[in-house]
Design an enzyme around this catalytic site. Structure first.
Site, PDB file in Angstrom:
ATOM      1  N   TYR A   1       0.848  -1.166  -0.248  1.00 11.81           N
ATOM      2  CA  TYR A   1       0.091   0.079  -0.092  1.00 11.81           C
ATOM      3  C   TYR A   1       0.914   1.159   0.018  1.00 11.81           C
ATOM      4  O   TYR A   1       2.147   1.260   0.481  1.00 11.81           O
ATOM      5  CB  TYR A   1      -0.899   0.124   1.359  1.00 11.81           C
ATOM      6  CG  TYR A   1      -0.181   0.272   2.516  1.00 11.81           C
ATOM      7  CD1 TYR A   1      -0.199   1.522   3.029  1.00 11.81           C
ATOM      8  CD2 TYR A   1       0.376  -0.911   3.350  1.00 11.81           C
ATOM      9  CE1 TYR A   1       0.643   1.853   4.170  1.00 11.81           C
ATOM     10  CE2 TYR A   1       0.926  -0.596   4.469  1.00 11.81           C
ATOM     11  CZ  TYR A   1       1.104   0.750   5.077  1.00 11.81           C
ATOM     12  OH  TYR A   1       1.477   0.972   6.419  1.00 11.81           O
ATOM     13  N   CYS A   2       0.278   2.397  -0.459  1.00 13.33           N
ATOM     14  CA  CYS A   2       0.889   3.744  -0.463  1.00 13.33           C
ATOM     15  C   CYS A   2      -0.096   4.635   0.093  1.00 13.33           C
ATOM     16  O   CYS A   2      -1.056   4.462   0.907  1.00 13.33           O
ATOM     17  CB  CYS A   2       1.656   4.121  -1.580  1.00 13.33           C
ATOM     18  SG  CYS A   2       0.110   4.247  -2.970  1.00 13.33           S
ATOM     19  N   TRP A   3      -0.083   6.147  -0.075  1.00 14.78           N
ATOM     20  CA  TRP A   3      -1.001   7.033   0.507  1.00 14.78           C
ATOM     21  C   TRP A   3      -2.353   6.822  -0.005  1.00 14.78           C
ATOM     22  O   TRP A   3      -3.448   6.906   0.995  1.00 14.78           O
ATOM     23  CB  TRP A   3      -0.322   8.250   0.242  1.00 14.78           C
ATOM     24  CG  TRP A   3      -1.132   9.336   0.796  1.00 14.78           C
ATOM     25  CD1 TRP A   3      -2.032  10.350   0.117  1.00 14.78           C
ATOM     26  CD2 TRP A   3      -1.452   9.879   2.142  1.00 14.78           C
ATOM     27  NE1 TRP A   3      -2.699  11.215   1.107  1.00 14.78           N
ATOM     28  CE2 TRP A   3      -2.078  10.887   2.404  1.00 14.78           C
ATOM     29  CE3 TRP A   3      -0.831   9.280   3.369  1.00 14.78           C
ATOM     30  CZ2 TRP A   3      -2.578  11.521   3.292  1.00 14.78           C
ATOM     31  CZ3 TRP A   3      -1.142   9.803   4.453  1.00 14.78           C
ATOM     32  CH2 TRP A   3      -1.987  11.065   4.650  1.00 14.78           C
TER      33      TRP A   3
ATOM     34  N   TYR B   1      -3.336   3.944   2.186  1.00 13.78           N
ATOM     35  CA  TYR B   1      -3.320   4.448   3.943  1.00 13.78           C
ATOM     36  C   TYR B   1      -4.562   5.034   4.248  1.00 13.78           C
ATOM     37  O   TYR B   1      -5.110   4.673   5.402  1.00 13.78           O
ATOM     38  CB  TYR B   1      -2.012   4.809   3.999  1.00 13.78           C
ATOM     39  CG  TYR B   1      -2.409   5.529   5.743  1.00 13.78           C
ATOM     40  CD1 TYR B   1      -1.795   4.951   6.545  1.00 13.78           C
ATOM     41  CD2 TYR B   1      -2.453   6.866   5.772  1.00 13.78           C
ATOM     42  CE1 TYR B   1      -1.956   5.561   8.143  1.00 13.78           C
ATOM     43  CE2 TYR B   1      -2.609   7.423   7.099  1.00 13.78           C
ATOM     44  CZ  TYR B   1      -2.370   6.606   8.172  1.00 13.78           C
ATOM     45  OH  TYR B   1      -2.552   7.485   9.486  1.00 13.78           O
TER      46      TYR B   1
END
Length: 341
Positions: free
Chosen positions: A90-92, A119
């Site tokens: 996952y990222c932002w 996130y």
């Protein structure tokens, strides 16, 4: 994948946070490991180019950096992973950073997934749990004057099968001026850890918490939890001053090991006490005469403040008396603690 609850993270062999280190340090999914596709400086550089020069140029530079960094992660951390390894990345926002990482991992043959919304989707679930939902279990507070070994007793209650959340443990703070234990987590990280525990509660069983103020160190308790604590029945631990002083001297060994730090901390009490009183306490600290210092601090500072708070609250539902706070005495108190009130 789409996150629908805080329990949706099962079934993966590893959770990879592809965000920059500073983002990871502020908060991350439970158990996630940091494998940034852009470090903090690279992320700032690409963002500046995107805004000030050209999105196309930023994407080219970013792609080259991401490819290089992902290759480094594979070589350093992932070469021993088997063919059936299943990571979650996952990222932002669940966009290019995690998508690029996942694409490379999928081409290797691993069963990789990403989080839709990244996130931010996880954080939304955390906020819903801690800020918008009431506490599902009946709260019972473990209370008592300073030095009554409440945190140690809380651990014994958990070992006996009681439903417990250690707020001071989650906050990495013992809840008083002398309670610092190093850096506290960020507010977001504290709420994440708290959300996980709240989401696992059995509503049919009482939840035992140590009585706290609305803040533990610098961290704020979410409003629904604080509201439940304010009306919760209290089980009070009562012990003689000398026993409490002996307990504090041992429990705060990290502070007594550094008299200079203790002397400096005592300076923060000047708004409430005369200069001579502070000087007397600092003399005891310098002489490493810690039990008398603990007794004086409780008798002249903490106990009077606790008494004022007690006068504004309902009387305790139960008081457990003990002459000692040694291990056998705490075991006895834990055994006597009621399972319902």
């Amino acid at each position: 994948m789409t996150l629908n609850s805080l329990s949706d993270l099962t079934g993966f062999d590893e959770i990879i946070d592809a965000r920059a280190p500073a983002e990871y340090a502020e908060d991350h999914l439970p158990g996630a490991v940091s494998m940034p596709v852009l470090d903090d400086a690279e992320r700032a550089r690409v963002g500046t180019i995107y805004k000030q020069e050209s999105p196309f140029t930023a994407r080219k530079i970013g792609a080259a950096l991401v490819a290089r960094n992902v290759a480094a992660h594979i070589q350093a951390h992932l070469m021993d992973k088997p063919g059936g390894w299943r990571p979650l990345v996952y990222c932002w926002r669940g966009g290019q950073r995690s998508g690029s990482f996942a694409l490379i991992l999928s081409q290797i043959g691993w069963r990789v997934e990403t989080i839709s919304g990244g996130y931010k989707a996880w954080r939304k679930l955390v906020v819903e749990q801690v800020h918008n939902q009431p506490v599902t279990a009946k709260v019972i507070l473990l209370d008592g004057n300073t030095g009554t070994a409440k945190t140690a007793l809380l651990a014994r209650l958990a070992a006996l099968g009681h439903q417990v959340i250690d707020l001071e443990g989650l906050a990495n703070h013992r809840g008083s001026l002398f309670g610092g234990q190093g850096a506290q987590p960020s507010q977001k990280a504290f709420e994440c850890a708290l959300a996980m525990q709240l989401s696992r509660l059995d509503p049919a069983r009482p939840l035992i918490l140590e009585a706290e103020s609305a803040k533990v160190g610098n961290l704020r308790l979410p409003a629904p939890l604080w509201a439940a604590m304010r009306v919760a029945p209290r089980v009070e631990i009562a012990a003689p001053l000398a026993a409490r002083a002996a307990w504090l001297t041992g429990a705060y060994a990290d502070i007594t090991a550094d008299p200079a730090r203790l002397i400096q901390t005592l300076e923060h009490l000047r708004p409430w006490h005369a200069r001579e009183t502070i000087a007397d306490w600092q003399t005891l600290a310098e002489a490493r005469d810690f039990p008398p210092l603990a007794e004086a601090l409780m008798r002249d500072h903490y106990d009077p403040r606790y008494q004022k708070h007690r006068e504004r609250s309902a009387p305790p539902a139960l008081t457990l008396q003990t002459e000692s706070l040694d291990a056998p005495a705490l075991d006895r108190l834990a055994a006597e603690f009621p399972r319902v009130l």
